[in-house]
Scaffold this motif. Structure first.
Motif, mmCIF file in Angstrom:
data_model
loop_
_atom_site.group_PDB
_atom_site.id
_atom_site.type_symbol
_atom_site.label_atom_id
_atom_site.label_comp_id
_atom_site.label_asym_id
_atom_site.label_seq_id
_atom_site.Cartn_x
_atom_site.Cartn_y
_atom_site.Cartn_z
ATOM 1 N N ARG A 25 73.721 50.796 -140.315
ATOM 2 C CA ARG A 25 74.890 50.766 -141.213
ATOM 3 C C ARG A 25 75.717 52.049 -141.168
ATOM 4 N N LEU A 26 75.273 53.064 -140.421
ATOM 5 C CA LEU A 26 75.953 54.357 -140.413
ATOM 6 C C LEU A 26 76.507 54.648 -139.026
ATOM 7 N N HIS A 27 77.830 54.777 -138.966
ATOM 8 C CA HIS A 27 78.504 55.040 -137.700
ATOM 9 C C HIS A 27 79.328 56.321 -137.799
ATOM 10 N N LEU A 28 79.520 56.964 -136.663
ATOM 11 C CA LEU A 28 80.292 58.204 -136.557
ATOM 12 C C LEU A 28 81.471 57.995 -135.625
ATOM 13 N N LEU A 29 82.636 58.489 -136.049
ATOM 14 C CA LEU A 29 83.774 58.616 -135.141
ATOM 15 C C LEU A 29 83.825 60.092 -134.762
ATOM 16 N N PRO A 30 83.395 60.430 -133.546
ATOM 17 C CA PRO A 30 83.203 61.843 -133.196
ATOM 18 C C PRO A 30 84.519 62.602 -133.077
ATOM 19 N N ALA A 31 84.399 63.932 -133.141
ATOM 20 C CA ALA A 31 85.527 64.801 -132.835
ATOM 21 C C ALA A 31 85.772 64.787 -131.324
ATOM 22 N N SER A 32 86.914 65.300 -130.916
ATOM 23 C CA SER A 32 87.235 65.404 -129.492
ATOM 24 C C SER A 32 87.952 66.728 -129.255
ATOM 25 N N ASP A 33 87.966 67.166 -128.011
ATOM 26 C CA ASP A 33 88.473 68.506 -127.736
ATOM 27 C C ASP A 33 89.992 68.604 -127.819
ATOM 28 N N ASP A 34 90.700 67.480 -128.001
ATOM 29 C CA ASP A 34 92.157 67.550 -128.197
ATOM 30 C C ASP A 34 92.532 67.650 -129.675
ATOM 31 N N TYR A 86 83.535 66.260 -125.146
ATOM 32 C CA TYR A 86 84.116 66.804 -123.914
ATOM 33 C C TYR A 86 84.125 65.797 -122.770
ATOM 34 N N GLU A 87 83.960 64.529 -123.085
ATOM 35 C CA GLU A 87 83.997 63.517 -122.035
ATOM 36 C C GLU A 87 85.416 63.365 -121.483
ATOM 37 N N ASP A 88 85.503 63.185 -120.177
ATOM 38 C CA ASP A 88 86.803 63.006 -119.524
ATOM 39 C C ASP A 88 87.190 61.537 -119.502
ATOM 40 N N ASP A 89 88.492 61.308 -119.440
ATOM 41 C CA ASP A 89 89.031 59.954 -119.242
ATOM 42 C C ASP A 89 88.594 58.969 -120.321
ATOM 43 N N VAL A 90 88.458 59.464 -121.551
ATOM 44 C CA VAL A 90 88.191 58.565 -122.673
ATOM 45 C C VAL A 90 89.281 58.770 -123.712
ATOM 46 N N GLU A 91 89.574 57.698 -124.438
ATOM 47 C CA GLU A 91 90.588 57.804 -125.477
ATOM 48 C C GLU A 91 89.993 58.510 -126.695
ATOM 49 N N THR A 92 90.854 59.065 -127.511
ATOM 50 C CA THR A 92 90.436 59.862 -128.658
ATOM 51 C C THR A 92 91.131 59.366 -129.924
ATOM 52 N N LEU A 93 90.656 59.856 -131.057
ATOM 53 C CA LEU A 93 91.304 59.516 -132.327
ATOM 54 C C LEU A 93 92.767 59.928 -132.312
ATOM 55 N N LEU A 94 93.071 61.102 -131.778
ATOM 56 C CA LEU A 94 94.461 61.552 -131.732
ATOM 57 C C LEU A 94 95.331 60.567 -130.966
ATOM 58 N N MET A 95 94.824 60.009 -129.883
ATOM 59 C CA MET A 95 95.601 59.051 -129.107
ATOM 60 C C MET A 95 95.866 57.781 -129.908
ATOM 61 N N HIS A 96 94.938 57.401 -130.761
ATOM 62 C CA HIS A 96 95.169 56.241 -131.622
ATOM 63 C C HIS A 96 96.135 56.595 -132.761
ATOM 64 N N MET A 97 96.215 57.855 -133.105
ATOM 65 C CA MET A 97 97.141 58.291 -134.146
ATOM 66 C C MET A 97 98.560 58.426 -133.624
ATOM 67 N N ASP A 98 98.716 58.911 -132.389
ATOM 68 C CA ASP A 98 100.077 59.115 -131.878
ATOM 69 C C ASP A 98 100.610 57.924 -131.089
ATOM 70 N N GLY A 99 99.791 56.856 -130.998
ATOM 71 C CA GLY A 99 100.273 55.624 -130.386
ATOM 72 C C GLY A 99 100.127 55.548 -128.882
ATOM 73 N N THR A 100 99.416 56.493 -128.255
ATOM 74 C CA THR A 100 99.273 56.466 -126.796
ATOM 75 C C THR A 100 98.007 55.746 -126.327
ATOM 76 N N ALA A 101 97.119 55.385 -127.247
ATOM 77 C CA ALA A 101 95.881 54.699 -126.863
ATOM 78 C C ALA A 101 96.168 53.264 -126.446
ATOM 79 N N LYS A 102 95.426 52.780 -125.493
ATOM 80 C CA LYS A 102 95.580 51.404 -125.026
ATOM 81 C C LYS A 102 94.358 50.550 -125.374
ATOM 82 N N GLY A 103 93.226 51.180 -125.659
ATOM 83 C CA GLY A 103 91.996 50.452 -125.937
ATOM 84 C C GLY A 103 91.778 50.210 -127.414
#
Length: 288
Positions: free
Chosen positions: A108-117, A74-91
């Motif tokens: 050795r274990l990393h998580l790509l968290p879910a996001s509210d979008d 629920y963090e604001d003003d951060v990019e999400t996986l969806l933004m990297h999927m739809d091409g709108t991410a800049k970071g």
């Protein structure tokens, strides 16, 4: 002779480097243990020395919450996986990752968290060109950093599932049954119906996309023979199926629930439990 030898290399010649192993833990039915299996296998693989990324691809975000990172959803003003999927991410997508810093996993274990979008993913992807490959395009920059990427799949069918199934398809030159789908099920009729729906969607995607998605196996979860004759008959029905094979039968034990409620990784909470050993056995199936 030189030309013939070039065309028929020695069988001892090493195979070309294989792509990163990609696995989705998927079932159209919720509540069968997708998150439990995804998280447990990822932990066991990291414990065994593999570099592992686990992607919370379920819009409900249970995996993210159960590993103690719910606030990140629920963090604001951060990019999400969806933004990297739809091409709108800049970071850089690496900036989304968080590490499970327990000594057992050796960084050795990393998580790509879910996001509210994530609940908007089906709608957003319907507007993306060649949307089936959207997840692959997003995760591609991460692949060289890991040996295995595990997707905790959504409890629904549709475009969201298609992108994940496409991601774990057998790529050109890749060995069969290396990447693919693992389905947790219960020993009941509802799981049989859900499995048929998922398999139908897989076959439809493979036919239309001219791809191959390998079924790596089933995991019968939360099994308790004391629930009666029908439960035993359903288990037998799963095990009689020639394809996909049953990889494991996991009992209905308390450790998995307690670890999730306490937001502690299972192998950290109960490393000597039957649940933990089952995850290690499943990890060996993937890491062969």
């Amino acid at each position: 002779m030189t030309l013939w030898l070039e065309a028929h290399p020695s069988p001892t010649t090493p195979l070309t480097e294989q792509p990163v192993i990609r696995v989705i833990v998927a079932n159209q039915k919720g509540g069968v243990g997708k998150t439990f299996i995804s998280s447990g296998m990822a932990q066991a693989l990291a414990e065994a020395g593999h570099r592992v990324l686990i992607v919370d691809y379920d819009p409900q975000g249970h995996l993210t919450a159960e590993l103690g990172f719910e606030d990140l959803m629920y963090e604001d003003d951060v990019e999400t996986l969806l933004m990297h999927m739809d091409g709108t991410a800049k970071g850089d997508i690496h900036d989304l990752l968080v590490a499970l810093d327990h000594e057992r996993f050796g960084e050795r274990l990393h998580l790509l968290p879910a996001s509210d979008d994530a609940f908007l993913r089906d709608v957003a992807l319907s507007k993306v060109s060649f949307s089936e490959a959207a997840l692959e395009r997003a995760l591609e920059p991460l692949e060289n950093d890991y040996d295995i990427i595990i997707i905790d799949g959504p409890p629904s069918l549709g475009l969201n599932m298609d992108t994940a199934l496409y991601y774990v398809r057998r790529r050109d030159g890749e060995l069969s049954d290396r990447s693919g789908v693992i389905t947790p099920v219960w020993a009941n009729k509802a799981s049989h119906r859900a499995f048929r729906l998922l398999r139908s969607q897989m076959e439809d995607l493979c036919r239309k996309g001219r791809i191959t998605v390998d079924y790596l196996g089933l995991v019968i979860n939360a099994y308790d023979s004391r629930r009666g004759r029908l439960v035993k008959e359903d288990r037998d029905q799963w095990e009689r199926s020639s394809s996909p094979a049953v990889l494991a039968v996991i009992g209905d034990l308390k450790e998995g629930r307690e670890a999730a409620d306490g937001e502690i990784p299972l192998l950290e909470y109960a490393p000597d439990s039957e649940h933990a050993q089952a995850m290690r056995d499943l990890a060996k199936e993937l890491a062969v």
